[in-house]
Motif scaffolding. Sequence first.
Motif, mmCIF file in Angstrom:
data_model
loop_
_atom_site.group_PDB
_atom_site.id
_atom_site.type_symbol
_atom_site.label_atom_id
_atom_site.label_comp_id
_atom_site.label_asym_id
_atom_site.label_seq_id
_atom_site.Cartn_x
_atom_site.Cartn_y
_atom_site.Cartn_z
ATOM 1 N N THR A 125 60.330 36.617 39.618
ATOM 2 C CA THR A 125 59.565 35.778 40.542
ATOM 3 C C THR A 125 58.240 36.413 40.948
ATOM 4 O O THR A 125 57.363 35.730 41.478
ATOM 5 N N ALA A 126 58.080 37.715 40.716
ATOM 6 C CA ALA A 126 56.801 38.365 41.016
ATOM 7 C C ALA A 126 55.719 37.821 40.082
ATOM 8 O O ALA A 126 56.009 37.327 38.993
ATOM 9 N N PRO A 127 54.442 37.884 40.483
ATOM 10 C CA PRO A 127 53.361 37.403 39.623
ATOM 11 C C PRO A 127 53.281 38.201 38.328
ATOM 12 O O PRO A 127 53.585 39.396 38.294
ATOM 13 N N THR A 128 52.892 37.526 37.261
ATOM 14 C CA THR A 128 52.801 38.148 35.939
ATOM 15 C C THR A 128 51.400 37.951 35.366
ATOM 16 O O THR A 128 50.770 36.909 35.576
ATOM 17 N N VAL A 129 50.952 38.949 34.610
ATOM 18 C CA VAL A 129 49.623 38.925 34.010
ATOM 19 C C VAL A 129 49.752 39.326 32.543
ATOM 20 O O VAL A 129 50.460 40.278 32.213
ATOM 21 N N CYS A 130 49.065 38.603 31.671
ATOM 22 C CA CYS A 130 48.959 38.985 30.268
ATOM 23 C C CYS A 130 47.497 39.327 29.986
ATOM 24 O O CYS A 130 46.612 38.490 30.191
ATOM 25 N N TYR A 131 47.262 40.551 29.530
ATOM 26 C CA TYR A 131 45.918 41.000 29.181
ATOM 27 C C TYR A 131 45.815 41.037 27.672
ATOM 28 O O TYR A 131 46.492 41.829 27.008
ATOM 29 N N LEU A 132 44.988 40.153 27.091
ATOM 30 C CA LEU A 132 44.831 40.060 25.641
ATOM 31 C C LEU A 132 43.956 41.199 25.144
ATOM 32 O O LEU A 132 42.787 41.309 25.536
ATOM 33 N N THR A 133 44.492 42.033 24.288
ATOM 34 C CA THR A 133 43.692 43.118 23.712
ATOM 35 C C THR A 133 42.935 42.678 22.474
ATOM 36 O O THR A 133 42.017 43.376 22.032
ATOM 37 N N ASP A 134 43.312 41.530 21.886
ATOM 38 C CA ASP A 134 42.625 41.007 20.704
ATOM 39 C C ASP A 134 41.428 40.150 21.091
ATOM 40 O O ASP A 134 41.495 39.396 22.069
ATOM 41 N N ARG A 187 48.944 39.699 47.459
ATOM 42 C CA ARG A 187 49.349 38.369 47.903
ATOM 43 C C ARG A 187 50.864 38.219 47.869
ATOM 44 O O ARG A 187 51.465 37.623 48.764
ATOM 45 N N TRP A 188 51.473 38.748 46.828
ATOM 46 C CA TRP A 188 52.917 38.668 46.693
ATOM 47 C C TRP A 188 53.612 39.419 47.828
ATOM 48 O O TRP A 188 54.560 38.909 48.447
ATOM 49 N N ARG A 189 53.140 40.627 48.113
ATOM 50 C CA ARG A 189 53.729 41.410 49.192
ATOM 51 C C ARG A 189 53.514 40.712 50.537
ATOM 52 O O ARG A 189 54.423 40.646 51.372
ATOM 53 N N ALA A 190 52.300 40.195 50.743
ATOM 54 C CA ALA A 190 52.009 39.513 51.996
ATOM 55 C C ALA A 190 52.865 38.267 52.163
ATOM 56 O O ALA A 190 53.360 37.967 53.253
ATOM 57 N N GLU A 191 53.072 37.508 51.106
ATOM 58 C CA GLU A 191 53.898 36.305 51.173
ATOM 59 C C GLU A 191 55.335 36.659 51.530
ATOM 60 O O GLU A 191 55.987 35.958 52.306
ATOM 61 N N GLY A 192 55.828 37.763 50.993
ATOM 62 C CA GLY A 192 57.183 38.191 51.312
ATOM 63 C C GLY A 192 57.330 38.545 52.781
ATOM 64 O O GLY A 192 58.337 38.222 53.415
ATOM 65 N N ARG A 193 56.311 39.189 53.367
ATOM 66 C CA ARG A 193 56.377 39.543 54.781
ATOM 67 C C ARG A 193 56.261 38.313 55.662
ATOM 68 O O ARG A 193 56.872 38.224 56.722
ATOM 69 N N HIS A 225 41.270 44.567 39.618
ATOM 70 C CA HIS A 225 41.177 43.841 40.887
ATOM 71 C C HIS A 225 42.097 42.631 40.882
ATOM 72 O O HIS A 225 42.774 42.351 41.879
ATOM 73 N N VAL A 226 42.115 41.886 39.776
ATOM 74 C CA VAL A 226 42.980 40.706 39.692
ATOM 75 C C VAL A 226 44.441 41.108 39.854
ATOM 76 O O VAL A 226 45.203 40.486 40.613
ATOM 77 N N VAL A 227 44.857 42.160 39.155
ATOM 78 C CA VAL A 227 46.245 42.617 39.240
ATOM 79 C C VAL A 227 46.572 43.080 40.657
ATOM 80 O O VAL A 227 47.618 42.726 41.216
ATOM 81 N N ALA A 228 45.677 43.871 41.251
ATOM 82 C CA ALA A 228 45.917 44.380 42.599
ATOM 83 C C ALA A 228 45.980 43.246 43.620
ATOM 84 O O ALA A 228 46.825 43.254 44.524
ATOM 85 N N GLU A 229 45.110 42.252 43.479
ATOM 86 C CA GLU A 229 45.086 41.144 44.429
ATOM 87 C C GLU A 229 46.357 40.297 44.325
ATOM 88 O O GLU A 229 46.909 39.853 45.337
ATOM 89 N N LEU A 230 46.836 40.068 43.112
ATOM 90 C CA LEU A 230 48.090 39.329 42.952
ATOM 91 C C LEU A 230 49.241 40.078 43.612
ATOM 92 O O LEU A 230 50.111 39.468 44.247
#
Length: 413
Positions: free
Chosen positions: A145-154, A375-381, A367-372
């Motif tokens: 349920t935590a946010p997920t990120v895919c970083y395309l290396t290609d 937000r996830w931690r804040a939503e849980g609190r 920054h995108v990863v850290a911000e997600l």
Amino acid sequence: MDVLQHASPDHTHHLPETGPPLRALVITGSVGAGHNGAATELVRRLAAHGIGATYRDYLDALPRRYRHLLRDGYAFSATRAPRVFEWLFRSEERDSTVRALTMRLCRLACRDLADWVGQGYDVVVTTFPFAAQSLGMLKEDGTLTAPTVCYLTDPAPHRLWLHPRIDAHLTVTQATAAEGSARYGLPMAPAGPLAPAAFDAPVDPADRQALRGELGVPADGRMVLLVTGSMGLGDVMASVRAVCGVPGTVPVVLCGRNERLRQRVAELPGAVALGWRDDMPRFMSAADVLVHNAGGLSLTEALVAGLPAVSYEVLSGHGRANAATLARAGLAPWPRTPAGLAEALDQQAARGRVRLPALPEEQQAVHVVAELARRWRAEGRRCGTAPAARRRRQPPLWRRQLGAAAPGANSAS
């Protein structure tokens, strides 16, 4: 485009960061070095932002026989059976038997991945396409349920990288993001290269001349850095001969960990043959042009260094797709003949160093990863509960789709 708008609801007022530090899981895939390089750099940048990151190899979540299939099968087919590799690559773009088998492989990995992601991470990131599919499956049934990120290396987008349940798809360049969004209808955003800052350092003239002297490159000669990836794949000898045929040009060939290739290249008059190197920033500072055949980690590092690049004798499958995307974007021409290569080398050397424009900080991958994660931690609190995977009474979807596969398959030899 602000990828965070598509990834999760925006909370204007974040709760203060209290409690344990944020945690990220970064999943790579040890097939070649490109996925690992991006993952390693992301872990380093997250640590600089105060986020503890755990680095895991997706292949460790697969039964041993499939680990060998991915590593050895890739090396063999890309070099010895290029038409088969091209067919496999194209088959993954449509609903085919090949894709169905790949999805079953990704479901097998879900067993261990479910344990990995269940350890209280605030965000999960992958730099490996197979892992994107497995994470999407875990998101679909609520295991993750935590946010997920895919970083395309290609440079070239491909269906295997994309899953609709992934919260953010990030790319190195705007060209990849635009092409992928248009082709697949999923939001994608440029997030910049994940390469060490050393590649972005100004060229040191003294060090540049010193290294060229060590390599035997004449003061008035053109140094072409020919990279072959960590495995030394492809028709490298044809590329070396073509570069050697350009007057005044010295090919410095990085053969990765392929010792047999290094020995073969060393026998060619005029070529400099080297194995695996850990000082790539120096080599890119000393070179005039990069020649690549896959569009992987070295190409990304060249973009950061501003080193002009040329695609030549590219690998089938992702190599051809990457070369096409780079050529359309004006980032690297793709000549098909020795005469075309000579012309491209002249043009790129005359262009000189041109670095990628820096992205605003809020668009960069870390920054995108850290911000997600925040937000996830804040939503849980806000909800008064720690973010956690949902519990289900029935087996998750990915397990039911495996049918009668034995739960202990990951220990099979």
